[in-house]
Design a protein around this motif. Structure first.
Motif, PDB file in Angstrom:
ATOM      1  N   LYS A 178       0.908  -1.187  -0.087  1.00 30.50           N
ATOM      2  CA  LYS A 178       0.021   0.064   0.029  1.00 30.50           C
ATOM      3  C   LYS A 178       0.890   1.322  -0.077  1.00 30.50           C
ATOM      4  N   PHE A 179       1.958   1.259   0.798  1.00 36.41           N
ATOM      5  CA  PHE A 179       2.827   2.484   0.919  1.00 36.41           C
ATOM      6  C   PHE A 179       3.437   2.744  -0.531  1.00 36.41           C
ATOM      7  N   PHE A 180       3.997   1.711  -1.124  1.00 36.93           N
ATOM      8  CA  PHE A 180       4.692   2.104  -2.372  1.00 36.93           C
ATOM      9  C   PHE A 180       3.592   2.308  -3.517  1.00 36.93           C
ATOM     10  N   THR A 181       2.378   1.786  -3.464  1.00 42.23           N
ATOM     11  CA  THR A 181       1.516   1.854  -4.584  1.00 42.23           C
ATOM     12  C   THR A 181       0.877   3.404  -4.342  1.00 42.23           C
ATOM     13  N   TRP A 182       0.667   3.868  -3.263  1.00 48.26           N
ATOM     14  CA  TRP A 182       0.100   5.280  -3.157  1.00 48.26           C
ATOM     15  C   TRP A 182       1.127   6.316  -3.146  1.00 48.26           C
ATOM     16  N   THR A 183       2.147   6.275  -2.587  1.00 48.11           N
ATOM     17  CA  THR A 183       3.303   6.949  -2.911  1.00 48.11           C
ATOM     18  C   THR A 183       3.652   7.154  -4.233  1.00 48.11           C
ATOM     19  N   GLY A 184       3.821   5.992  -4.902  1.00 49.96           N
ATOM     20  CA  GLY A 184       4.430   5.808  -5.991  1.00 49.96           C
ATOM     21  C   GLY A 184       3.396   6.497  -7.300  1.00 49.96           C
ATOM     22  N   GLY A 185       2.309   6.171  -6.976  1.00 53.65           N
ATOM     23  CA  GLY A 185       1.113   7.042  -7.995  1.00 53.65           C
ATOM     24  C   GLY A 185       1.196   8.488  -7.693  1.00 53.65           C
ATOM     25  N   MET A 186       1.377   9.017  -6.517  1.00 55.74           N
ATOM     26  CA  MET A 186       1.450  10.484  -6.128  1.00 55.74           C
ATOM     27  C   MET A 186       2.811  10.853  -6.777  1.00 55.74           C
ATOM     28  N   LEU A 187       3.683  10.237  -6.854  1.00 59.06           N
ATOM     29  CA  LEU A 187       5.117  10.720  -7.412  1.00 59.06           C
ATOM     30  C   LEU A 187       4.957  10.723  -8.945  1.00 59.06           C
ATOM     31  N   VAL A 188       4.281   9.644  -9.560  1.00 60.66           N
ATOM     32  CA  VAL A 188       4.047   9.757 -11.086  1.00 60.66           C
ATOM     33  C   VAL A 188       3.312  11.116 -11.375  1.00 60.66           C
ATOM     34  N   VAL A 189       2.356  11.490 -10.555  1.00 58.24           N
ATOM     35  CA  VAL A 189       1.810  12.930 -10.770  1.00 58.24           C
ATOM     36  C   VAL A 189       2.736  14.050 -10.740  1.00 58.24           C
ATOM     37  N   VAL A 190       3.504  14.077  -9.616  1.00 54.05           N
ATOM     38  CA  VAL A 190       4.641  15.230  -9.480  1.00 54.05           C
ATOM     39  C   VAL A 190       5.431  15.123 -10.471  1.00 54.05           C
ATOM     40  N   ALA A 191       6.104  14.006 -11.057  1.00 54.40           N
ATOM     41  CA  ALA A 191       7.011  13.749 -12.177  1.00 54.40           C
ATOM     42  C   ALA A 191       6.361  14.317 -13.332  1.00 54.40           C
ATOM     43  N   ALA A 192       5.151  14.038 -13.518  1.00 57.57           N
ATOM     44  CA  ALA A 192       4.564  14.711 -14.848  1.00 57.57           C
ATOM     45  C   ALA A 192       4.515  16.128 -14.891  1.00 57.57           C
ATOM     46  N   GLY A 193       4.468  16.835 -13.780  1.00 59.82           N
ATOM     47  CA  GLY A 193       4.520  18.431 -13.672  1.00 59.82           C
ATOM     48  C   GLY A 193       6.124  18.606 -13.954  1.00 59.82           C
ATOM     49  N   VAL A 194       7.088  17.823 -13.389  1.00 61.68           N
ATOM     50  CA  VAL A 194       8.445  17.990 -13.724  1.00 61.68           C
ATOM     51  C   VAL A 194       8.798  17.888 -15.137  1.00 61.68           C
ATOM     52  N   LEU A 195       8.219  16.871 -15.828  1.00 61.71           N
ATOM     53  CA  LEU A 195       8.482  16.755 -17.098  1.00 61.71           C
ATOM     54  C   LEU A 195       7.701  17.932 -17.827  1.00 61.71           C
ATOM     55  N   ALA A 196       6.867  18.412 -17.555  1.00 59.97           N
ATOM     56  CA  ALA A 196       6.240  19.707 -18.118  1.00 59.97           C
ATOM     57  C   ALA A 196       7.136  20.791 -18.040  1.00 59.97           C
ATOM     58  N   TYR A 197       7.819  20.995 -16.972  1.00 57.62           N
ATOM     59  CA  TYR A 197       8.575  22.156 -16.532  1.00 57.62           C
ATOM     60  C   TYR A 197       9.704  21.939 -17.389  1.00 57.62           C
ATOM     61  N   GLY A 198      10.479  20.461 -17.335  1.00 61.74           N
ATOM     62  CA  GLY A 198      11.635  20.268 -18.039  1.00 61.74           C
ATOM     63  C   GLY A 198      11.387  20.787 -19.749  1.00 61.74           C
ATOM     64  N   VAL A 199      10.384  20.379 -20.293  1.00 61.82           N
ATOM     65  CA  VAL A 199       9.664  20.833 -21.650  1.00 61.82           C
ATOM     66  C   VAL A 199      10.015  22.336 -21.866  1.00 61.82           C
ATOM     67  N   HIS A 200       9.464  23.230 -20.723  1.00 57.83           N
ATOM     68  CA  HIS A 200       9.396  24.520 -20.882  1.00 57.83           C
ATOM     69  C   HIS A 200      10.825  25.084 -20.767  1.00 57.83           C
ATOM     70  N   ASP A 201      11.725  24.577 -20.061  1.00 55.36           N
ATOM     71  CA  ASP A 201      13.221  24.751 -20.117  1.00 55.36           C
ATOM     72  C   ASP A 201      13.760  24.753 -21.333  1.00 55.36           C
TER      73      ASP A 201
END
Length: 283
Positions: A178-201
Motif C-alpha cells: 500500500k505504501f509504495f502504491t500510494w506514494t508511487g502513484g502520487m510521485l508519478v503525478v509530481v513527475a508529470a509536472g516536472v516533465l512539463a517544466y523540463g519541456v518549458h526549459d
C-alpha cells in the motif's frame, strides 16, 4: 511543498529501509564487527549524494541563460525517467528486497571489509543519487526563489529517518504494497509536472519551439500568486498557462504511466512487514 515532502518521505524511507535491513541482519547474525565498514559505505554514499546535489545547484550558475535552461530541461527529463523506473522497480521487488540485500551481505562478509563498504555504498548510493537529481528538478519546477520546496524535502527525509528507526526497533509495521502504491502513484503525478517544466526549459533554451503557443490560460481564474495557485503549483507543479508542448507531454506521460502503475496485473499482494525485532522473535 507537499509534493517535495512526498519526494523526501518516499525516497528517504526507501534508503532508511535499506539501512535498517543491512544493520539488523548484521546484528541478528552476530557480526557487529562488520557494522563499521557498512556505516562507512553509507556515509560515503550520503556524502556523494550531497555533493552531486550541490554540483547540480551551483555548477551551472556561470553558464548563459540558454545553457542553464538546456541543462535544467534535460536533467528534469532524465530525473522523470529515473523516478518512473524507480517506482515500478520498487513495487515489483519490494517483497524480495530483504532477501536480495541479505544475499549481497553474505557474499561481502566472505570477501572482507572493502566489499562491505562497497555493498553498503551501492545499496544506499543509488537511492541517494536518484533522490538528489529528482529533488533538484522538482525544487526548480515548484518554487524558484523560495525555500519552501527545500524545507518540504528536508521534512520528508526527517520523517523517513524517524519511521526507519521505529521500523528497526520493531515498533512499526509497514504495508509495503500500500505504501509504495500510494506514494508511487502520487510521485508519478509530481513527475508529470516536472516533465512539463523540463519541456518549458527546453523551449526557453530555444531547443524546442512553440514557447508562445499556449494550450490554455486560466491565470485569471487561478492566479499564480493566490494561495490556491501556490498550493497547486507546490503539490502538482501546476502551471495556469502551459504551452501546447507542455500540455501534450504532461498528458502523454501521466495517463499511460499512471494507468500502468495502478494496474493490478503482475503485482501480487504483499503482507505488512514487521520491524526486525519482531522478525527476530518469530524466527
Amino acid at each position: 511543498m507537499f509534493g517535495n515532502y512526498l519526494i523526501g518521505l518516499r525516497e528517504g524511507l526507501e534508503a532508511s529501509l535499506v539501512v535498517c535491513i543491512l544493520v539488523a541482519y548484521l546484528v541478528k547474525t552476530g557480526r557487529r564487527d562488520a557494522l563499521r565498514p557498512v556505516w562507512a559505505g553509507i556515509g560515503v554514499a550520503v556524502a556523494l549524494s550531497l555533493a552531486f546535489g550541490a554540483t547540480l545547484e551551483f555548477g551551472s550558475q556561470e553558464l548563459t541563460f540558454e545553457a542553464q535552461e538546456l541543462i535544467g530541461g534535460t536533467l528534469s527529463i532524465v530525473a522523470v525517467g529515473l523516478v518512473t523506473w524507480m517506482v515500478f522497480w520498487m513495487r515489483r521487488t519490494a517483497r524480495h528486497l530483504k532477501a536480495e540485500l541479505h544475499g549481497k551481505l553474505d557474499s561481502a562478509l566472505q570477501m572482507g571489509k572493502g566489499a562491505l563498504v562497497a555493498t553498503a555504498f551501492l545499496a544506499v548510493g543509488r537511492e541517494g543519487l536518484e533522490t538528489a537529481l529528482f529533488v533538484w528538478a522538482s525544487v526548480r519546477a515548484s518554487g524558484e526563489g523560495s525555500s519552501a520546496p527545500l524545507i518540504g524535502v528536508l521534512l520528508g527525509i526527517a520523517t523517513a529517518i524517524v519511521l526507519g528507526w521505529l521500523f528497526y526497533r520493531g515498533a512499526l509495521k509497514i504495508n509495503l504494497a500500500k505504501f509504495f502504491t500510494w506514494t508511487g502513484g502520487m510521485l508519478v503525478v509530481v513527475a508529470a509536472g516536472v516533465l512539463a517544466y523540463g519541456v518549458h526549459d527546453l523551449q526557453e533554451a530555444e531547443f524546442l519551439g512553440g514557447l508562445q503557443d499556449k494550450a490554455f490560460d486560466v491565470s485569471a481564474a487561478i492566479p499564480p500568486d493566490s494561495w490556491y495557485g501556490t498550493l497547486l503549483k507546490g503539490v502538482f507543479n501546476f502551471q495556469p498557462d502551459p504551452t501546447v508542448y507542455q500540455a501534450v507531454a504532461w498528458g502523454l506521460y501521466l495517463i499511460p504511466v499512471l494507468a500502468l502503475f495502478l494496474s493490478p496485473a503482475g503485482f501480487g499482494r504483499i503482507k505488512p512487514v514487521a520491524g526486525p525485532e519482531q522478525q527476530k522473535g518469530s524466527a
